[in-house]
Design an enzyme around this catalytic site. Sequence first.
Site, PDB file in Angstrom:
ATOM      1  N   GLY A  11       0.836  -1.208   0.000  1.00  0.00           N
ATOM      2  CA  GLY A  11       0.000   0.000   0.000  1.00  0.00           C
ATOM      3  C   GLY A  11       0.862   1.245   0.000  1.00  0.00           C
ATOM      4  N   ARG A  72       1.124  -5.234  -5.226  1.00  0.00           N
ATOM      5  CA  ARG A  72       1.289  -6.396  -4.345  1.00  0.00           C
ATOM      6  C   ARG A  72       1.452  -7.582  -5.292  1.00  0.00           C
ATOM      7  NH1 ARG A  72      -0.641  -4.059   0.619  1.00  0.00           N
ATOM      8  NH2 ARG A  72      -2.480  -2.782   0.320  1.00  0.00           N
ATOM      9  N   ASP A 103       4.859  -4.566   6.205  1.00  0.00           N
ATOM     10  CA  ASP A 103       5.281  -5.911   6.613  1.00  0.00           C
ATOM     11  C   ASP A 103       5.287  -6.928   5.463  1.00  0.00           C
ATOM     12  OD1 ASP A 103       2.560  -5.944   6.562  1.00  0.00           O
ATOM     13  OD2 ASP A 103       2.288  -6.970   8.469  1.00  0.00           O
ATOM     14  N   THR A 126       4.267   2.815   5.503  1.00  0.00           N
ATOM     15  CA  THR A 126       2.885   2.344   5.591  1.00  0.00           C
ATOM     16  C   THR A 126       2.114   3.270   6.517  1.00  0.00           C
ATOM     17  OG1 THR A 126       1.430   0.654   6.541  1.00  0.00           O
ATOM     18  CG2 THR A 126       3.685   0.633   7.322  1.00  0.00           C
ATOM     19  N   ASP A 128      -0.117   2.402   8.405  1.00  0.00           N
ATOM     20  CA  ASP A 128      -0.622   1.647   9.566  1.00  0.00           C
ATOM     21  C   ASP A 128       0.215   1.806  10.839  1.00  0.00           C
ATOM     22  OD1 ASP A 128      -2.510   0.742   7.799  1.00  0.00           O
ATOM     23  OD2 ASP A 128      -1.474  -1.143   7.381  1.00  0.00           O
ATOM     24  N   ASP A 130       2.473  -0.044  11.994  1.00  0.00           N
ATOM     25  CA  ASP A 130       2.459  -1.321  12.722  1.00  0.00           C
ATOM     26  C   ASP A 130       3.787  -2.070  12.668  1.00  0.00           C
ATOM     27  OD1 ASP A 130       2.295  -1.795  10.032  1.00  0.00           O
ATOM     28  OD2 ASP A 130       0.688  -3.268  10.142  1.00  0.00           O
ATOM     29  N   ARG A 163     -26.820  13.220  15.715  1.00  0.00           N
ATOM     30  CA  ARG A 163     -26.616  11.830  15.279  1.00  0.00           C
ATOM     31  C   ARG A 163     -25.345  11.225  15.874  1.00  0.00           C
ATOM     32  NH1 ARG A 163     -27.803  12.939   8.904  1.00  0.00           N
ATOM     33  NH2 ARG A 163     -29.976  12.247   8.899  1.00  0.00           N
ATOM     34  N   ARG A 172      -5.457  -1.744   8.923  1.00  0.00           N
ATOM     35  CA  ARG A 172      -5.401  -3.211   8.786  1.00  0.00           C
ATOM     36  C   ARG A 172      -5.705  -3.866  10.133  1.00  0.00           C
ATOM     37  NH1 ARG A 172      -3.666  -6.073   4.420  1.00  0.00           N
ATOM     38  NH2 ARG A 172      -2.595  -4.329   3.526  1.00  0.00           N
ATOM     39  N   GLU A 222     -10.550  -0.386  11.284  1.00  0.00           N
ATOM     40  CA  GLU A 222     -11.128  -1.363  10.346  1.00  0.00           C
ATOM     41  C   GLU A 222     -10.895  -2.827  10.759  1.00  0.00           C
ATOM     42  OE1 GLU A 222      -9.371  -1.437   6.453  1.00  0.00           O
ATOM     43  OE2 GLU A 222      -7.343  -1.259   7.226  1.00  0.00           O
ATOM     44  N   ARG A 255      -4.824   7.404   2.277  1.00  0.00           N
ATOM     45  CA  ARG A 255      -3.530   7.018   1.697  1.00  0.00           C
ATOM     46  C   ARG A 255      -2.948   8.096   0.779  1.00  0.00           C
ATOM     47  NH1 ARG A 255      -3.854   1.040   0.814  1.00  0.00           N
ATOM     48  NH2 ARG A 255      -3.255   1.398  -1.336  1.00  0.00           N
TER      49      ARG A 255
HETATM   50  O1  F6P Z   1      -1.504  -1.246   4.724  1.00  0.00           O
HETATM   51  C1  F6P Z   1      -2.059  -0.055   4.278  1.00  0.00           C
HETATM   52  C2  F6P Z   1      -3.542  -0.216   4.028  1.00  0.00           C
HETATM   53  O2  F6P Z   1      -4.060   1.030   3.593  1.00  0.00           O
HETATM   54  C3  F6P Z   1      -4.341  -0.735   5.218  1.00  0.00           C
HETATM   55  O3  F6P Z   1      -4.612   0.255   6.178  1.00  0.00           O
HETATM   56  C4  F6P Z   1      -5.556  -1.278   4.529  1.00  0.00           C
HETATM   57  O4  F6P Z   1      -6.143  -2.323   5.289  1.00  0.00           O
HETATM   58  C5  F6P Z   1      -5.002  -1.833   3.238  1.00  0.00           C
HETATM   59  O5  F6P Z   1      -3.761  -1.175   3.017  1.00  0.00           O
HETATM   60  C6  F6P Z   1      -5.885  -1.632   2.040  1.00  0.00           C
HETATM   61  O6  F6P Z   1      -5.277  -2.246   0.965  1.00  0.00           O
HETATM   62  P1  F6P Z   1      -5.727  -2.073  -0.549  1.00  0.00           P
HETATM   63  O7  F6P Z   1      -5.198  -0.762  -1.034  1.00  0.00           O
HETATM   64  O8  F6P Z   1      -5.117  -3.214  -1.240  1.00  0.00           O
HETATM   65  O9  F6P Z   1      -7.224  -2.065  -0.558  1.00  0.00           O
END
Ligand code: F6P
Length: 325
Positions: A11, A72, A103, A126, A128, A130, A163, A172, A222, A255
């Site tokens: 990503g 990927r 990762d 990334t 994330d 993480d 609301r 992720r 998520e 992103r």
């Molecule tokens: O790892 C980065 C990320 O944006 C995550 O937060 C998310 O779960 C995933 O990639 C989404 O991946 P894609 O762009 O393949 O939908």
Amino acid sequence: MKKIAVFTSGGDAPGMNAAVRSVVRTALYNNLEIFGIYRGYSGMIRGEIEQLHSKSVSNIIQEGGTILKSARSEQFRTNEGRKMAFDQLTKHGVEGIVAIGGDGTFTGANIFFEEYGIPTIGIPGTIDNDLYGTDFTIGYDTAVNTALEAIDKIRDTADSHDRAFFIEVMGRNSGYIATSCGIGGGAEITIIPETKTSIEGIASLITKGKKSKRSYIIVVAEGDPEGSAWEIAQKVKVLAPNMKHRVTTLGHIQRGGRPTAMDRLLASQMGMGAVEALIEGKQNMMAGVINGELKYTPLSEAIKKAKPINPNLIRLGEILGGATK
Ligand code: F6P
């Protein structure tokens, strides 16, 4: 070492361009030839490899996305795929690699290094956040700022209409983005995979909440085991049927966009660190930044070791969200 290559994979994350720029300029400063591999491991397998120059990375530090593109690759998971990639690198005389990604990227790099021994340094890119071995990953700060801007806007309409908004952010399996957005966005509740989610607790907050309080911001990571923001909202609705609510999934907007100052600085620091590490003979390590200083961690540890969210930040989010003792 005379020739090295750089690629971005997985990503994309805002700040990857700043990292590529730093890798290229540091390589040239050290009289290395530098090649760009396009579309991550897929491009490595197909030989999408081109020499880069100082001008190739002009005017990109402020841009989101990645000029090297990203992908990927399923093929790189196979022995044949990795052999093809190795042949392409050999053809171009590449003696060292800088891999920018998360990762998945580092898992591939680690296997590739063990099989073919080409020195590799990873740069954590990334949203994330993480990865073990760095306080922050490139893109995380920008993603949090982007999500916060959206949450601020949602709060306006949530407040006007009394609301509850369930707002899903990325990450992720990790709750870093959600935790920061929960605190920074003044959320009443933040739902993350690292802590147990109480559907009853959310329903009771909304039904028994103070009379003056009728709008709620509920930030949902998520990856929460209770499900997506939509699924969690459905579960809460069963227990709180009068709840007026909407669900917003922020998605890939997190992103994109121009990297923040912090991400540009971090990426630039890591880019230099990665090239200098290759020159010094380091291999199969990740260049991270801890307390402002470059630190190197074996790729295998960066991907395997957990980086727990500071429990005090989780507690802070709960206190500021209005939790009672
Ligand atoms: O790892 C980065 C990320 O944006 C995550 O937060 C998310 O779960 C995933 O990639 C989404 O991946 P894609 O762009 O393949 O939908």
